[in-house]
Enzyme design. Structure first.
Site: not given
Length: 537
Positions: A234, A339, A341, A407, A412, A427
């Site tokens: 990013k 990193a 997953l 946000d 997950e 994120d």
């Protein structure tokens, strides 16, 4: 007259005796009662940013049970009895960070070594076939390709990271492969660049909608390293000292690379270990992205600016034009590397809507924003009516409040671990946008449900103490990143301020409902063995 003086003298004497009794006998007992475990917090809400006094001792049973006999300020063996100079090392040497975790068992490990080895050998073989094809095509066209030879190493840090994932966390507290992985992401050669699954989902070339939620503001790439490790890049979009404007909606806010780096270190300091490792890196966008990608669409978004800098922009829904591009200087661009997953085909994950999801329109509110008793209905729903899921949601809310992230629309979990699995804190790039504002609504899961893990509370209280102050251990943790300073001083000070908000919120719940209903024992130690208690309410 004389009798009046005698009466006055007797009254004064009795008053003095009574006052002395109150001060020397009664008052110490009251202090002992209300400062120990099970008492109330003497801090008031009007104290502002002053540190909240603890009502749970940091040397309580949760930290020292089992006959270990270590106090809250004891230090790990190997220091010769001397206090470590590093506050971060002293924090990680504290008993709260050194209790023995339970054995996850065979079913509690995400991947077996043979399974992971077979999976990546197939991916390496496919990569080698592709490279052979590209080299032959380049030779036929009399072109030269940059050296992008990769070497798969079963001892690679990212491989060990994937093998270490279990039902409790992404990695163990003392796992040396994590620090090595951070170093590898900072320094290893990039051999390939491509779009992430998010961008591929937007174009319909990836069936990954179960996890990936296409957004309108993505600008990130998947980079493959020389040892076949994979990281999400990013780029820098906003200067360190630039705050998000007050009128900016959270769902159109920029993604900040430094927020990803800081979020990983904060997650590690809180001992959640639910954020994949992240490191900062200076990337040559020409040599390490443009020249290494075989994706023609990615190549097409590169251009040279009027200042002769190499720039590129994203393929997404809204702000994907040249005016929203990022540019090197002239080729060098800083960013974060997170990193990856394990792949979804070998370690499936499921994305679940956050019960405290925000409205993603310019008007309207969600039920939790208008109903203070919203948590009562959540507690009746599966899977929040038993187990640790609701407590994990509250951990996530505390984490998001500290970084200022509004946000968190989904979370997950690995499907293998079912309802008992931990939540992945992925994120986090929209954190650390405004240091001057504390968004109290992020704490709604905590303030509405009035429950928290005891281990979480004890660590928060520890981080509010001078010897382990959150801002200072964060500053030290971030000092090893190549992009330091990762956070400005106002953002670091905001962490201490927000921590006090959390402790006061818990205190208000304890004052209203009692500690037994608010603070949930999520682990206990008996004779040196950790036993995880059922945290269901």
């Amino acid at each position: 007259m004389w009798m009046r003086r005698e009466r006055l003298l007797v009254a004064v004497t009795l008053a003095a005796v009574f006052a002395a009794d109150v001060y020397f006998v009664l008052l110490p007992k009251l202090r002992e009662k209300y400062s120990g475990e099970g008492g109330g917090c003497p801090c008031s809400e009007a104290q502002g940013d002053r540190r909240a006094s603890p009502w749970l001792s940091n040397s309580s049973a949760a930290a020292t049970r089992g006959g270990q006999g270590r106090s809250a300020t004891s230090f790990p063996t190997g220091t010769g009895g001397k206090e470590p100079t590093s506050k971060l090392k002293r924090l990680f040497g504290h008993p709260l960070y050194n209790f023995r975790s339970p054995d996850p068992g065979a079913e509690g490990i995400l991947l077996r070594t043979e399974e992971l080895m077979s999976y990546y050998k197939r991916k390496v073989s496919r990569w080698e076939r592709q490279q052979k094809y590209y080299n032959e095509a380049a030779a036929a066209a009399n072109m030269s390709l940059p050296d992008r030879e990769g070497t798969f190493n079963p001892e690679a840090s990212w491989f060990k990271f994937h093998l270490g994932i279990n039902r409790f966390a992404l990695y163990a507290r003392d796992d040396p492969s994590i620090d090595q992985l951070l170093q590898d992401m900072k320094s290893q050669k990039v051999i390939s660049a491509d779009y992430t699954q998010d961008e591929k989902a937007l174009k319909g070339s990836c069936d990954c909608t179960q996890v990936v939620k296409p957004s309108g503001h993505h600008l990130k790439l998947a980079l493959k390293l020389q040892d076949f490790g994979k990281a999400m890049f990013k780029p820098m979009r906003q200067a360190r000292d630039e705050e998000t404007p007050e009128d900016c909606f959270y769902f159109v806010d920029l993604q900040r690379h430094n927020a990803e780096i800081a979020a990983f270190h904060l997650d590690r300091i809180l001992d959640f270990r639910r954020v994949p490792p992240v490191a900062g890196r200076l990337v040559n966008v020409t040599e390490e992205i443009l020249y290494t990608t075989h994706n023609e669409e990615l190549r097409s978004v590169f251009f040279t600016s009027p200042a002769n800098n190499t720039c590129f922009f994203a393929k997404c829904l809204y702000v994907c034009k040249t005016e929203y591009a990022v540019c090197g200087n002239p080729n060098t661009l800083e960013g974060s590397l997170s990193a990856y997953l394990p792949g979804l085909s070998i370690a499936p994950r499921i994305s679940i809507p956050n019960p405290w999801i925000r409205s993603y329109t310019f008007t309207g509110k969600e039920e939790w924003e208008v109903n203070p008793f919203y948590c009562d209905s959540v507690k009746q729903l599966y899977p929040y009516n038993s187990g640790n899921r609701l407590l994990n949601i509250i951990d996530m809310a505390i984490f998001d409040f500290l970084i200022g992230n509004m946000d968190r629309h989904h979370y997950e979990i690995f499907t293998k671990f079912g309802d008992d699995g931990f939540l992945l804190h992925l994120d986090n790039a929209r954190g650390f946008g405004r240091h001057s504002h504390d968004e109290m609504s992020i704490l709604a899961p905590l303030t509405q449900c009035c429950t928290i893990k005891k281990s979480t509370l004890l660590r928060l209280k520890l981080l509010s103490q001078v010897d382990y102050q959150l801002s200072e251990v964060m500053r030290e943790a971030l000092s090893g990143d190549p992009l330091q300073p990762v956070l400005t001083e106002p953002h670091l000070r905001a962490l201490d301020r927000r921590l006090q908000h959390i402790l006061r919120a818990v205190w208000r719940c304890v004052r209203r409902l009692g500690e037994a209903r608010v603070v949930v024992l999520d682990f206990a130690e008996f004779h040196g063995t950790t036993v995880w208690a059922d945290a269901g309410r």
